[in-house]
Design a protein around this motif. Structure first.
Motif, PDB file in Angstrom:
ATOM      1  N   THR A 194       1.157  -1.386  -0.210  1.00 49.76           N
ATOM      2  CA  THR A 194      -0.054  -0.083   0.222  1.00 49.76           C
ATOM      3  C   THR A 194       0.738   0.906  -0.221  1.00 49.76           C
ATOM      4  OG1 THR A 194      -1.589  -1.078   0.916  1.00 49.76           O
ATOM      5  CG2 THR A 194      -1.666   1.227   1.185  1.00 49.76           C
ATOM      6  N   THR A 195       0.539   2.064  -0.933  1.00 47.29           N
ATOM      7  CA  THR A 195       1.541   3.592  -1.108  1.00 47.29           C
ATOM      8  C   THR A 195       1.081   4.823  -0.100  1.00 47.29           C
ATOM      9  OG1 THR A 195       0.199   3.896  -2.942  1.00 47.29           O
ATOM     10  CG2 THR A 195       2.384   3.260  -3.146  1.00 47.29           C
ATOM     11  N   ASN A 196       0.753   4.260   1.067  1.00 46.85           N
ATOM     12  CA  ASN A 196       0.666   5.165   2.151  1.00 46.85           C
ATOM     13  C   ASN A 196       2.096   5.380   3.305  1.00 46.85           C
ATOM     14  OD1 ASN A 196       0.454   2.785   3.841  1.00 46.85           O
ATOM     15  ND2 ASN A 196      -1.439   3.933   5.313  1.00 46.85           N
ATOM     16  N   GLY A 197       2.932   4.804   2.536  1.00 51.40           N
ATOM     17  CA  GLY A 197       4.118   5.184   3.322  1.00 51.40           C
ATOM     18  C   GLY A 197       4.881   3.920   2.750  1.00 51.40           C
ATOM     19  N   ASP A 198       7.011   4.498   3.344  1.00 50.35           N
ATOM     20  CA  ASP A 198       7.044   3.508   2.869  1.00 50.35           C
ATOM     21  C   ASP A 198       7.542   2.093   2.861  1.00 50.35           C
ATOM     22  OD1 ASP A 198       9.869   3.266   1.412  1.00 50.35           O
ATOM     23  OD2 ASP A 198      11.281   4.305   2.370  1.00 50.35           O
ATOM     24  N   LEU A 199       8.574   1.646   2.905  1.00 49.73           N
ATOM     25  CA  LEU A 199       8.456   0.049   3.334  1.00 49.73           C
ATOM     26  C   LEU A 199       9.448   0.137   4.973  1.00 49.73           C
ATOM     27  CD1 LEU A 199       9.663  -2.753   1.042  1.00 49.73           C
ATOM     28  CD2 LEU A 199       7.689  -1.895   1.491  1.00 49.73           C
ATOM     29  N   HIS A 200       8.476  -0.621   5.813  1.00 51.88           N
ATOM     30  CA  HIS A 200       8.812  -1.071   7.312  1.00 51.88           C
ATOM     31  C   HIS A 200       9.556  -2.129   7.199  1.00 51.88           C
ATOM     32  CE1 HIS A 200       5.421  -3.491   8.634  1.00 51.88           C
ATOM     33  NE2 HIS A 200       5.169  -2.259   8.471  1.00 51.88           N
ATOM     34  N   VAL A 201      11.014  -2.006   8.744  1.00 50.47           N
ATOM     35  CA  VAL A 201      11.147  -3.711   8.232  1.00 50.47           C
ATOM     36  C   VAL A 201      10.314  -4.674   8.012  1.00 50.47           C
ATOM     37  CG1 VAL A 201      12.704  -5.021  10.235  1.00 50.47           C
ATOM     38  CG2 VAL A 201      12.969  -2.631   9.821  1.00 50.47           C
ATOM     39  N   GLY A 202       9.246  -4.879   9.110  1.00 54.52           N
ATOM     40  CA  GLY A 202       8.040  -5.986   9.132  1.00 54.52           C
ATOM     41  C   GLY A 202       7.951  -6.114   7.678  1.00 54.52           C
ATOM     42  N   HIS A 203       7.565  -4.876   7.256  1.00 51.80           N
ATOM     43  CA  HIS A 203       7.556  -5.065   5.293  1.00 51.80           C
ATOM     44  C   HIS A 203       8.300  -6.147   4.705  1.00 51.80           C
ATOM     45  CE1 HIS A 203       4.747  -1.555   4.939  1.00 51.80           C
ATOM     46  NE2 HIS A 203       3.743  -2.759   5.330  1.00 51.80           N
ATOM     47  N   LEU A 204       9.631  -5.427   4.892  1.00 54.49           N
ATOM     48  CA  LEU A 204      11.189  -6.196   4.398  1.00 54.49           C
ATOM     49  C   LEU A 204      11.144  -7.645   4.720  1.00 54.49           C
ATOM     50  CD1 LEU A 204      13.125  -5.551   2.410  1.00 54.49           C
ATOM     51  CD2 LEU A 204      14.484  -4.470   3.939  1.00 54.49           C
ATOM     52  N   SER A 205      10.964  -7.834   6.029  1.00 55.86           N
ATOM     53  CA  SER A 205      11.170  -9.046   6.478  1.00 55.86           C
ATOM     54  C   SER A 205      10.164 -10.210   5.713  1.00 55.86           C
ATOM     55  CB  SER A 205      11.204  -9.189   7.528  1.00 55.86           C
ATOM     56  OG  SER A 205      10.064  -9.116   7.923  1.00 55.86           O
ATOM     57  N   GLY A 206       8.966  -9.732   5.001  1.00 61.27           N
ATOM     58  CA  GLY A 206       8.220 -10.915   4.760  1.00 61.27           C
ATOM     59  C   GLY A 206       7.908 -10.571   2.827  1.00 61.27           C
ATOM     60  N   PRO A 207       7.557 -10.598   2.660  1.00 60.97           N
ATOM     61  CA  PRO A 207       6.824 -11.115   1.029  1.00 60.97           C
ATOM     62  C   PRO A 207       8.359 -10.359   0.130  1.00 60.97           C
ATOM     63  CG  PRO A 207       5.236 -10.339   1.508  1.00 60.97           C
ATOM     64  CD  PRO A 207       6.055  -9.744   2.892  1.00 60.97           C
ATOM     65  N   TYR A 208       8.726  -9.603   0.907  1.00 59.82           N
ATOM     66  CA  TYR A 208      10.111  -8.643  -0.788  1.00 59.82           C
ATOM     67  C   TYR A 208      11.000  -9.374  -1.029  1.00 59.82           C
ATOM     68  CZ  TYR A 208       5.959  -5.936  -0.434  1.00 59.82           C
ATOM     69  OH  TYR A 208       4.578  -5.481  -0.485  1.00 59.82           O
TER      70      TYR A 208
END
Length: 506
Positions: A16-30
Motif C-alpha cells: 500500500t502506497t501510504n508509506g515507505d516499507l518498514h522492517v516488517g514489510h521487508l522481512s516478509g514477502p519482498y
C-alpha cells in the motif's frame, strides 16, 4: 545431481502506497521472494519477479487526510520511496510498477470480460453511510471488531486472523475520521460480486492437489473457510477512490482494490517479462505459459489470494493458478506489530542505510517469521549479526592471513562435508521445502565451523568459504560477491586476502 529446468513467476503482494516499507514489510514477502528468485536462478531455473504499488487502497486516502496531503501525490511519493528502498536492500525485483492508463484499461477490460461472460452477478448490498464524511463504510473507511476472532480491525479483512468481514458482520462498526457521535444510515446498493460458493468443488480439489506446496497456516485457514458457506466476494463498491467500474448500471462505483490486484499482478508480470525475458511467452500469466506461479504474502492477505484471486482465475478459465502460496506471519517490533498507521515501526531504509543490506538480510532471514510471529529489537539484531556473521568472518581472516598468496592442500573429506552443506541449502531453496530460516541457519553454522577449524585446518576453511559464498549468495549477495572477487583476484589455488569483507561493521 541435475534437475529439470523450471519456470517460476514470482510475486510479492503490492505494498500500500501510504508509506515507505518498514522492517516488517521487508522481512516478509519482498525479501522472501527475492531470496527465492535468486536461488532458483542459481539452480538453473527461469524466474520473473514482479510487484507494484497498490495505489487504490483506501488507506492511501485516510493516511493522506491525516497528513493533510493529496492522495495522488502521496501515492506517487511512496512509490518512489518504496522503489528506492527495495534497491537499497538489494531486492532484485524485475518490475515494480505503479498504475498508469494502460494498467487501468487492462483492469477494466478484465472485469468487463467476466461480466460479459456472466461470471459476475449483481447483489443488493447494505452499506452504512456516514453523512459526516460522505463515505460508505468499507475497507479503511470502517473500523470495528472482527466477528471471527474479536480483534479490532478495519473493514473487509481482519489482519489478526485473516478472515473476511463485511459491513453487516463487522462488530460495532464506526466511520473512520468521523466524530464520536457520528451517525450512519443503512443504504442499499447494487454491486457486482463473484459468488465464491459456486466454485466450492474447484477450491476443494485445488487444495487437495496443492497441499504439499502450501504452508500449514494457509491450509488451516482454507479448511476453516470451507467448513461453512463461502461468501460472495464484492468486485465493485460505492467509492470515488480507485478504478471506475465502467459497466452500465454501476455508476459511482470502483473496482474493489483486492479484486483489481489479480489482473494488476498479471500486468506487472507482463512488464517484468518485457524487461527480463522478452523471449518468453507473451502472456506469462496464461494457464499454458509453462510458468509456475509462486506468491509471497503476509498471512493477513491469505483470503484474497487463496479464495478471491483463485476464484477469479477459475471464473476466467485461462489463467495460471498458484503452485504455491508462501505466507509469513507478523513481525513485531519490541513486542507489538509493526504498523505504518500507528507509526510503530523502523523504516527499512533507515536500518539498511545504517547497517548495510547484507547485515539486515542475514538477520531477517535467520529469524524470519515463516510459521509463527517473530520479534525485532535493534539490540538483538546487533548481537546476532556480530556473533554469527562478523566474528566468524574476522576469525577466518585472521587465521588465513599467514597463508595469503600461498596454495593450500584440501584435506581429505572436505568435499563430502561441503556436499552436506550444498544439499541442505538446495533443500532450503527448493520450492516444496523453501525456508529462508533454514538457509540462513545452515550458513551461520558452516561459517562457525570453518572459523573454529581454520587455525588447524586452513585448507578446509579456504574451500568452505568459497562454497559458502556460492550457496549463500541469495541471502547475502554483496558478501558473496566480495568473497568471489577476492578469490578471482588471487593466483589460481592461492589463499585470497579475506580482511574486511563486509563494508559495514556492527
Amino acid at each position: 545431481m541435475t534437475t529439470t529446468p523450471r519456470r517460476f513467476l514470482v510475486t510479492a503482494t503490492p505494498p500500500t502506497t501510504n508509506g515507505d516499507l518498514h522492517v516488517g514489510h521487508l522481512s516478509g514477502p519482498y525479501l522472501g521472494a527475492d531470496v527465492f528468485s535468486r536461488a532458483q536462478r542459481m539452480l538453473g531455473h527461469t524466474v520473473l519477479y514482479a510487484s507494484g504499488g497498490d495505489d487504490h487502497q483506501t488507506y492511501v486516502v485516510t493516511t493522506a487526510q491525516r497528513l493533510g496531503l493529496d492522495p495522488v501525490e502521496l501515492a506517487a511519493r511512496c512509490n518512489r520511496e518504496i522503489t528506492a528502498t527495495l534497491e537499497l536492500a538489494d531486492i532484485g525485483i524485475d518490475a515494480f510498477t505503479s498504475p498508469d492508463d494502460v494498467y487501468r484499461d487492462e483492469i477494466r477490460e478484465f472485469f468487463a470480460g467476466l461480466h460479459r461472460a456472466g461470471k459476475l452477478v449483481t447483489r443488493t448490498w447494505t452499506f452504512p453511510y456516514c453523512a459526516e464524511t460522505g463515505r460508505y463504510l468499507l475497507e479503511a473507511f470502517a473500523t470495528g471488531y472482527c466477528p471471527e476472532c474479536l480483534a479490532g480491525t478495519s473493514g473487509a479483512i481482519c489482519e489478526s486472523c485473516g478472515h473476511p468481514n463485511d459491513v453487516d458482520s463487522l462488530l460495532f462498526a464506526a466511520s473512520t475520521g468521523a466524530g464520536d457521535g457520528a451517525v450512519t444510515e443503512p443504504r442499499e446498493v447494487e454491486i457486482l460480486v463473484l459468488p465464491l460458493e459456486e466454485y466450492r468443488e474447484r477450491f476443494t480439489e485445488f487444495y487437495r492437489r496443492r497441499r504439499a506446496t502450501m504452508r500449514p497456516h494457509v491450509l488451516r485457514f482454507v479448511d476453516e473457510m470451507l467448513s461453512r458457506p463461502l461468501p460472495d466476494f464484492p468486485v465493485s463498491y460505492p467509492a470515488d477512490w480507485g478504478i471506475p467500474v465502467g459497466i452500465d448500471g454501476f455508476d459511482g462505483q470502483v473496482i474493489n482494490v483486492w479484486a483489481e490486484m489479480l489482473p494488476g499482478l498479471r500486468h506487472m508480470a507482463g512488464v517484468a517479462r518485457a524487461r527480463r525475458g522478452p523471449e518468453t511467452p507473451s502472456d506469462v500469466w496464461a494457464g499454458d505459459s509453462g510458468f509456475e506461479l509462486v506468491q509471497f504474502l503476509g498471512y493477513d492477505n491469505t483470503f484474497y489470494f487463496a479464495f478471491a484471486h483463485l476464484g477469479l482465475a477459475f471464473a476466467h478459465g485461462g489463467l495460471v493458478e498458484p503452485t504455491a502460496i508462501v505466507t509469513n506471519e507478523f513481525y513485531h517490533l519490541d513486542g507489538s506489530k509493526f504498523s505504518t498507521s500507528r507509526r510503530h515501526l523502523i523504516w527499512a531504509r533507515d536500518l539498511v542505510g545504517k547497517y548495510g543490506p547484507d547485515n539486515v538480510r542475514f538477520f531477517l532471514a535467520l529469524g524470519n517469521p515463516e510459521h509463527q510471529p517473530a520479534n525485532f529489537t535493534e539490540a538483538e539484531f546487533l548481537e546476532t549479526v556480530r556473533t554469527r556473521l562478523h566474528e566468524p568472518l574476522r576469525a577466518l581472516g585472521t587465521a588465513l592471513a599467514p597463508h595469503t598468496g600461498r596454495p593450500l592442500p584440501v584435506p581429505e573429506g572436505t568435499e563430502a562435508l561441503l556436499d552436506r552443506y550444498r544439499d541442505r541449502m538446495r533443500r532450503a531453496y527448493t520450492l516444496e521445502t523453501f525456508s529462508m530460516r533454514q538457509a540462513a541457519e545452515t550458513t551461520a553454522n558452516l561459517l562457525a565451523l570453518l572459523a573454529a577449524r581454520a587455525a588447524g585446518d586452513p585448507g578446509l576453511a579456504v574451500a568452505g568459504l568459497r562454497v559458502l559464498a556460492s550457496r549463500a549468495a541469495p541471502l547475502v549477495p554483496g558478501l558473496a560477491s566480495a568473497i568471489e572477487a577476492r578469490y578471482a583476484a588471487a593466483a589460481p589455488g592461492a589463499v585470497p586476502g579475506l580482511a574486511d569483507l563486509l563494508p559495514v561493521t556492527v
